[in-house]
Design an enzyme around this catalytic site. Structure first.
Site, PDB file in Angstrom:
ATOM      1  N   GLU A  98     -10.947  -3.763  15.637  1.00 42.51           N
ATOM      2  CA  GLU A  98     -10.353  -2.595  15.109  1.00 42.51           C
ATOM      3  C   GLU A  98      -9.095  -2.209  15.679  1.00 42.51           C
ATOM      4  OE1 GLU A  98     -11.689  -1.505  12.184  1.00 42.51           O
ATOM      5  OE2 GLU A  98     -13.174  -2.910  12.510  1.00 42.51           O
TER       6      GLU A  98
ATOM      7  N   HIS B  20      -6.223  -4.085  14.160  1.00 41.05           N
ATOM      8  CA  HIS B  20      -5.991  -3.558  12.710  1.00 41.05           C
ATOM      9  C   HIS B  20      -4.858  -2.284  12.908  1.00 41.05           C
ATOM     10  CE1 HIS B  20      -8.313  -5.595  10.172  1.00 41.05           C
ATOM     11  NE2 HIS B  20      -9.635  -5.199  10.454  1.00 41.05           N
TER      12      HIS B  20
ATOM     13  N   GLU C  41      -7.900  -9.768   8.049  1.00 41.40           N
ATOM     14  CA  GLU C  41      -9.163  -9.811   9.008  1.00 41.40           C
ATOM     15  C   GLU C  41      -9.038 -10.934   9.991  1.00 41.40           C
ATOM     16  OE1 GLU C  41     -11.463  -7.486   9.283  1.00 41.40           O
ATOM     17  OE2 GLU C  41     -10.615  -6.391   7.560  1.00 41.40           O
TER      18      GLU C  41
ATOM     19  N   ASP D 142      -9.244 -10.775  13.810  1.00 40.99           N
ATOM     20  CA  ASP D 142     -10.159 -11.591  14.751  1.00 40.99           C
ATOM     21  C   ASP D 142      -9.403 -12.446  15.959  1.00 40.99           C
ATOM     22  OD1 ASP D 142     -12.424 -10.909  13.604  1.00 40.99           O
ATOM     23  OD2 ASP D 142     -12.407 -12.685  12.333  1.00 40.99           O
TER      24      ASP D 142
END
Length: 415
Positions: free
Chosen positions: A278, A281, A352, A356
């Site tokens: 997170e 992001h 995503e 990762d």
């Protein structure tokens, strides 16, 4: 009004419907015949785990694709089979010729029909999850959530419908431009107010107080070079046993939200991997980028809708747009949304994947990220290796095995 000359079927509809039909057939085929599992999968999962997950997702995929088919076929019949015109003639009588009352009645009828069509699928999905222990809600609690969602949906949809008819009648040839600007502003506002107004209607959010988790956040913040000033826990366990987390906001209002199911049921190294993901992001401003991409999508979608209306609808000069046109709008958005699925999901998967890989660099280790993916998949019955087409068409995140393989091949170990 001539009942048989309001909508013209043309090459644009042939193209949209043909693409949707091809995607439907491919999705159905790969749902029923997903192919063999690669030996690499069995390094992490047992044959029984893989088989159970595949059966679960087969049911969910059939629910999804046939619910789309029923919606699409219903609106194609409604638009090109004159059903919409007949309903609008009825609502015109009931409204005594008052235009916006007619629009309102027509909208309510369509909305109720859609709810009746979708309810069995929603209910079956809930019952399936409850039978497998994923849903912790009683049927009463589920119904209350369904009611709250429906109320929000009908209010927001109704406002959108009224604004559409107002804009289309005021700016006949350019309505899509002010509508796009307005929806873009609303999308921005929604991102600002959703965590504070809408989300609390369904869940309780509290600051994380666990010293061990706060220490992880501090370490990840330092490694990522960002200031994570707020991490919250959401009481997801009131509805589900599944674990998740998400990041929202931009500027000074950015926050990370962790499900209580994650904090209660996963080891600390995996929780740390989630925080790192997170934080990635956060670092890459994915919410803001998604917002900007969404705004571009709004302009494109409404331009296409404008072209479809212009080429399909018989709209006499000096007259207001026919109330039955709302069915045409619904059909357009259903087909545009379905046909553009691969584009939307490709962008999401790339973000995503980036998160990762960055999480590995923030952790300075690959194993916690891999371990997290395995644990999440086992506890959530993820289809760890879906058919390539299914992943390409409908997955917002890379599949479990792809995520593991990306991390295994990654050489990013430091920032």
């Amino acid at each position: 009004m001539d009942n048989f000359n309001l909508f013209k079927f043309n090459r644009y509809w042939t193209l949209l419907i043909s693409i949707a039909f091809i995607f439907f057939l491919l999705y159905l085929y790969y749902t029923l015949f997903p192919g063999n599992i690669s030996p690499d999968v069995y390094r992490y999962f047992t044959p029984a785990e893989v088989a159970k997950a595949r059966e679960y997702h087969k049911i969910n995929r059939l629910l999804y694709i046939f619910s789309f088919l029923i919606d699409a076929v219903f609106f194609i019949w409604l638009v090109f089979g004159n059903g919409a015109v007949k309903i609008s003639l009825l609502t015109e009588k009931l409204s005594s010729g008052h235009y916006y009352l007619n629009v309102s009645l027509f909208f309510i009828i369509l909305w109720l029909i859609l709810k009746v069509i979708s309810l069995p699928y929603s209910l079956y999905s809930y019952l399936l999850d409850a039978s497998l222990g994923f849903s912790t809600q009683s049927i009463t609690a589920w119904c209350l959530d369904y009611l709250k969602n429906s109320i929000l949906d009908v209010i927001i949809s109704y406002l959108g419908v009224i604004l559409f008819f107002y804009a289309a009648n005021k700016w006949r040839y350019s309505w899509w431009l002010p509508a796009s600007v307005f929806l873009s502003i609303m999308l921005f506002i929604q991102n600002l107010i959703w965590p504070y107004v809408i989300a609390p209607l369904f869940n309780k959010f509290t600051p994380v107080k666990d010293p061990a988790v706060l220490k992880m956040v501090e370490e990840i913040s330092k490694n990522a070079g960002i200031n994570i000033n707020r991490v919250e826990v959401m009481d997801a366990s009131r509805r589900t046993t599944r674990a998740n987390a998400y990041f929202y906001g931009f500027g000074k209002n950015r926050r990370i939200v962790l499900y209580d199911t994650l904090l209660n049921k996963y080891p600390k190294d995996e929780i740390k991997a989630v925080i790192a993901h997170e934080a990635a992001h956060w670092k890459e401003n994915h919410v803001l980028k998604s917002l900007l991409i969404g705004i571009i999508g709004i302009f494109i979608a409404l331009f296409i809708l404008h072209q479809l209306l212009k080429s399909t609808l018989i709209w006499p000069h000096g007259k207001k747009i026919a109330v039955a046109s709302l069915a045409l709008v619904y059909l357009s958005l259903i087909l545009i949304g379905f046909d553009s699925n691969p584009i939307q999901n490709y962008i999401s998967r790339k973000m995503e994947q980036q998160a990762d890989l960055l999480s590995v660099s923030f952790l300075h280790a690959k194993q916690p990220v891999i371990k997290l993916q395995v644990d999440l998949a086992k506890k959530s019955l993820s289809d760890v290796e879906p058919p390539d087409f299914i992943e390409w068409f409908s997955y917002t995140h890379p599949s479990t095995m792809h995520r593991i393989q990306y991390v295994e091949k990654s050489k990013i170990l430091s920032q």
